[in-house]
Design a protein around this motif. Sequence first.
Motif, PDB file in Angstrom:
ATOM      1  N   PRO A 170       0.857  -1.324  -0.015  1.00 35.50           N
ATOM      2  CA  PRO A 170      -0.052  -0.116   0.033  1.00 35.50           C
ATOM      3  C   PRO A 170       0.911   1.405   0.032  1.00 35.50           C
ATOM      4  CG  PRO A 170      -0.132  -1.175   2.115  1.00 35.50           C
ATOM      5  CD  PRO A 170       0.545  -2.054   1.396  1.00 35.50           C
ATOM      6  N   GLY A 171       1.868   1.253   0.664  1.00 37.68           N
ATOM      7  CA  GLY A 171       2.751   2.419   0.509  1.00 37.68           C
ATOM      8  C   GLY A 171       3.369   2.790  -0.560  1.00 37.68           C
ATOM      9  N   LEU A 220      -4.133  -6.382  -4.407  1.00 39.56           N
ATOM     10  CA  LEU A 220      -2.680  -6.409  -4.605  1.00 39.56           C
ATOM     11  C   LEU A 220      -2.056  -6.557  -3.334  1.00 39.56           C
ATOM     12  CD1 LEU A 220      -2.633  -3.140  -6.963  1.00 39.56           C
ATOM     13  CD2 LEU A 220      -1.729  -5.541  -7.654  1.00 39.56           C
ATOM     14  N   LEU A 221      -2.623  -6.041  -2.307  1.00 44.75           N
ATOM     15  CA  LEU A 221      -2.091  -6.446  -0.809  1.00 44.75           C
ATOM     16  C   LEU A 221      -1.964  -7.909  -0.863  1.00 44.75           C
ATOM     17  CD1 LEU A 221      -0.742  -5.454   1.737  1.00 44.75           C
ATOM     18  CD2 LEU A 221      -3.073  -4.983   2.519  1.00 44.75           C
ATOM     19  N   THR A 222      -3.354  -8.353  -0.770  1.00 44.37           N
ATOM     20  CA  THR A 222      -3.219  -9.867  -0.605  1.00 44.37           C
ATOM     21  C   THR A 222      -2.585 -10.829  -1.510  1.00 44.37           C
ATOM     22  OG1 THR A 222      -5.529  -9.440   0.163  1.00 44.37           O
ATOM     23  CG2 THR A 222      -4.938 -11.638  -0.529  1.00 44.37           C
ATOM     24  N   ALA A 223      -2.139 -10.459  -2.585  1.00 38.30           N
ATOM     25  CA  ALA A 223      -1.481 -11.198  -3.911  1.00 38.30           C
ATOM     26  C   ALA A 223      -0.206 -11.036  -3.598  1.00 38.30           C
ATOM     27  CB  ALA A 223      -1.959 -10.934  -5.170  1.00 38.30           C
ATOM     28  N   PRO A 291      -3.554 -16.369 -11.291  1.00 42.77           N
ATOM     29  CA  PRO A 291      -2.103 -16.304 -11.347  1.00 42.77           C
ATOM     30  C   PRO A 291      -1.767 -16.255  -9.626  1.00 42.77           C
ATOM     31  CG  PRO A 291      -2.639 -14.379 -12.002  1.00 42.77           C
ATOM     32  CD  PRO A 291      -4.074 -15.385 -12.433  1.00 42.77           C
ATOM     33  N   SER A 292      -2.554 -15.532  -8.723  1.00 45.45           N
ATOM     34  CA  SER A 292      -2.411 -15.367  -7.398  1.00 45.45           C
ATOM     35  C   SER A 292      -2.385 -16.636  -6.511  1.00 45.45           C
ATOM     36  CB  SER A 292      -3.056 -14.367  -6.700  1.00 45.45           C
ATOM     37  OG  SER A 292      -4.633 -14.832  -6.666  1.00 45.45           O
ATOM     38  N   THR A 293      -3.064 -17.841  -6.946  1.00 42.28           N
ATOM     39  CA  THR A 293      -3.163 -19.167  -6.308  1.00 42.28           C
ATOM     40  C   THR A 293      -2.593 -19.947  -7.270  1.00 42.28           C
ATOM     41  OG1 THR A 293      -5.405 -19.302  -7.253  1.00 42.28           O
ATOM     42  CG2 THR A 293      -5.428 -18.244  -5.177  1.00 42.28           C
TER      43      THR A 293
END
Length: 312
Positions: A170-171, A220-223, A291-293
């Motif tokens: 996030p930052g 995006l943070l989770t992935a 793609p994230s999983t």
Amino acid sequence: MSSTFVSRIRVSHPNSTYSAEDDATTVAELNKNFSKWSLKTNRTEPDAALRYMQHLIATKQSFDMKIETLLPSAYREILSLNLKGKRKRGFTTNNIMVAGANIELQNQAFVRLTRHLKEANDGLQTAMIDYLEMLPDSDKKVAMTQKCLSIIDMERWGAFDSLEFATDVPGYLDEFVPRSVAASNEWKAFMIDTASPLVSYFVKVELGQVTGWAEAKEKLLTAFCTPRERSVLLEQRNATVAIGTCIGVLDYRKGIEPKTRISLRVLAATCTDRQQQVFADVLYKLRITNPSTYSFKNLRPYLPAVSVNERL
């Protein structure tokens, strides 16, 4: 303000004594000092202002070229000369351990150097955009705008830092994505065009139906956010950069973490853009929608055996 570039918002320090009157005074002084630029009967081409813009363009071009062509050679030479001096002391166990520690310190120093150079390069680019927008309209300004667009692109060296992104998603996004883009429906195209290849693929495929930036940031943070320490990621990235093929990257991951799934998260944080692009090309070919999983070890049979430097 030119619409060619993304607008920026003034941010005042909370303890600042800045007021609107300061702006009014400054503008009045500038109008007085720059009154010679006023266009009267003829369309006048400003001389000194345009020459300074040419200077900024030439500086940026030289900066980018030297980073690509001279900096790697300079680093190899520094490392080689330092090692040459250590070899004169003989190859005892102690000397080898000392040499290894010195190499690690040199690598850390080089990482700090490249970070500072990235900051300088990004600052120069921002200054060029701001200065170009300040220039009075003229025929030469139009030509210079096109010149700037050709060198101020999102594929410039250090545009998207995968490692920094992974350690603070996030930052990093708050700094990387312009506010006007985040507030509009342009954030998706911006991320697809400017992020590293695996992040770009994720945005295009998994965020296809997402329209709001706040929701996109959460996904995006989770992935991509990783619990690994930055020092561990840096060590793994340094090792991964030296691997020529993406098959070799998978073998390296299996070797250091045999019981851990080879994920989008870790490859996006530790692979170079060229390595990521090879993975992304195969994902596109196989039409992988999650793609994230996804377990990237499944890509092994489809990955090219040639070095990424030969392929791209």
